[in-house]
Scaffold this motif. Structure first.
Motif, short mmCIF file in Angstrom:
data_model
loop_
_atom_site.label_atom_id
_atom_site.label_comp_id
_atom_site.label_asym_id
_atom_site.label_seq_id
_atom_site.Cartn_x
_atom_site.Cartn_y
_atom_site.Cartn_z
N THR A 87 0.76 -1.32 0.10
CA THR A 87 0.05 -0.06 0.06
C THR A 87 0.81 1.34 -0.07
O THR A 87 1.67 1.36 0.90
N ALA A 88 0.73 2.09 -1.15
CA ALA A 88 1.61 3.39 -1.23
C ALA A 88 0.68 4.51 -1.47
O ALA A 88 -0.35 4.59 -1.92
N PRO A 149 -4.64 13.64 4.97
CA PRO A 149 -5.79 12.86 5.32
C PRO A 149 -5.61 11.38 5.40
O PRO A 149 -6.44 10.78 4.48
N VAL A 150 -4.76 10.85 6.10
CA VAL A 150 -4.50 9.55 6.24
C VAL A 150 -4.26 9.11 7.54
O VAL A 150 -3.86 9.54 8.37
N LYS A 151 -5.02 7.59 7.82
CA LYS A 151 -4.96 7.23 8.86
C LYS A 151 -3.59 6.67 9.46
O LYS A 151 -2.45 6.45 8.85
N GLU A 152 -3.11 6.77 10.86
CA GLU A 152 -1.83 6.74 11.35
C GLU A 152 -1.70 4.89 10.92
O GLU A 152 -2.67 4.35 11.20
N SER A 153 -0.32 4.60 10.76
CA SER A 153 0.22 3.42 10.44
C SER A 153 -0.81 2.80 9.48
O SER A 153 -1.02 1.39 9.74
N ARG A 178 5.63 10.26 8.27
CA ARG A 178 6.11 9.08 9.10
C ARG A 178 4.91 8.54 10.04
O ARG A 178 4.87 7.09 10.11
N MET A 179 4.15 9.32 10.49
CA MET A 179 2.89 8.71 11.35
C MET A 179 1.82 7.96 10.37
O MET A 179 1.37 6.95 10.92
N GLY A 185 7.90 0.92 7.48
CA GLY A 185 7.43 1.68 6.20
C GLY A 185 8.64 2.60 5.57
O GLY A 185 9.33 3.06 6.35
N LEU A 186 8.56 2.81 4.31
CA LEU A 186 9.52 3.63 3.66
C LEU A 186 8.84 4.92 3.33
O LEU A 186 7.95 5.04 2.63
#
Length: 343
Positions: A87-88, A149-153, A178-179, A185-186
């Protein structure tokens, strides 16, 4: 236009150096976010940048050799990784170049393409049917790198090609990246560095000093190479890596360079910009550019400095530095064993 007096030219250059240093210092005025020191100054007009991105959505060309080279160089880093990234998220910048040149690298199964520009998102969506990797499930989101607007991890990979240098809070945007990553993850990013368009900066400054008697900010302050590693560390990434490449692109004249910048969405978006560029100043800029930097074949070069940044979200499996004092061999032992061989 006649040649500039050397004394006057040196005076202009010294003023340009002072003005540029002031812009760069203002770019790193600091506050505190999530425990990290970050920029609080509003340098860029993000709404105006969105409008520029709308325009670039229809001006950008798939055969842009500079953009394609940067995207290819950035994606090559995925081939050095043994793991896959199902997932990217691809942030702003050269979205279509990244999607077109992906070629299965990274084992990406789901790709989210995000931009502040509705027209850019629509353009990417329209081009999706012609992309070679049809097995990649692609979705499209309108969003801002400064308010991710993205969920953590939730992501395995975050990639940004020539976009993040337009954020007012670059460390804060990187912290959000990073969060959003899962452990191990990269984060991959390419941003323009401080030596970018150095020829245009000089020519524009000299033209303004000659024609208008002063200078106003025309080109953006950009991060310096020496700051890139600190940015990754401040954002909390582990195993930080920084590489720098310089690309020289040739143009028929300075005006063709400006058209290319418009097509990339890389024109001036400073809050304190002067919206009016006088015709005589523009012509003087082109003439000075040609006079100072023109090649024998009549073309003019433009330098693009690109900083490539790599960082990982912390995970127990990652290699860690040994604790201080854990070495079993001293430098004195090494000197005693090998030093005499070079005497």
């Amino acid at each position: 236009m006649g040649a500039l007096n050397p004394v006057f030219r040196n005076y202009c250059l010294s003023n340009w150096i002072r003005a540029t240093s002031k812009e760069i210092r203002s770019a790193f005025c600091t506050g505190n976010v999530d425990g990290f020191t970050t920029s609080k100054v509003k340098i860029f007009d993000r709404d105006f940048k969105r409008i520029q991105r709308d325009r670039a959505a229809w001006l950008a060309r798939p055969d842009d050799s500079f953009v394609n080279s940067v995207a290819e160089n950035l994606l090559d880093r995925l081939e050095d990784c043994k793991k896959t990234f199902p997932t990217a998220l691809c942030l702003g910048g050269s979205l279509k170049a990244i999607r077109r040149l992906l070629h299965g690298r990274g084992g990406i199964e789901k790709l989210i393409m995000m931009d502040t520009s509705l027209d850019m998102v629509r353009s990417c969506k329209d081009a999706e049917k012609d992309m070679p990797d049809q097995n990649v499930e692609t979705s499209f989101v309108i969003g801002d790198e400064e308010f991710l607007p993205v969920k953590e991890s939730s992501l395995d990979l975050v990639i940004s090609c020539l976009g993040l240098h337009w954020t007012n809070d670059l460390p804060g945007a990187m912290i959000q990246c990073r969060m959003a990553l899962k452990p191990d993850g990269l984060f991959l990013a390419a941003i323009l560095g401080g030596e970018t368009l150095k020829e245009l900066r000089v020519a524009c400054t000299l033209a303004q000093m000659e024609r208008e008697g002063g200078i106003s900010p025309r080109l953006s302050p950009l991060a310096q190479v020496r700051d890139a590693g600190n940015l990754l560390t401040r954002a909390g990434f582990t195993l930080p890596g920084v590489d720098v490449d310089e690309y020289t692109v040739k143009y028929e004249n300075a005006l063709q360079l400006i058209e290319h910048l418009r097509a990339m969405g890389e024109t001036n978006a400073l809050v304190q910009r002067n919206n009016i560029l006088k015709k005589e100043t523009a012509l003087a800029t082109a003439a000075i550019y040609q006079s100072m930097f023109g090649a024998e074949d009549g073309t003019v070069p433009a330098t693009f400095q690109v900083i490539f940044m790599t960082g990982w979200k912390e995970h127990p499996s990652q290699q860690k530095a040994k604790r201080r004092g854990s070495a079993t061999v001293s430098f004195q032992d090494i000197h005693n064993q090998f030093g005499s061989q070079h005497q």
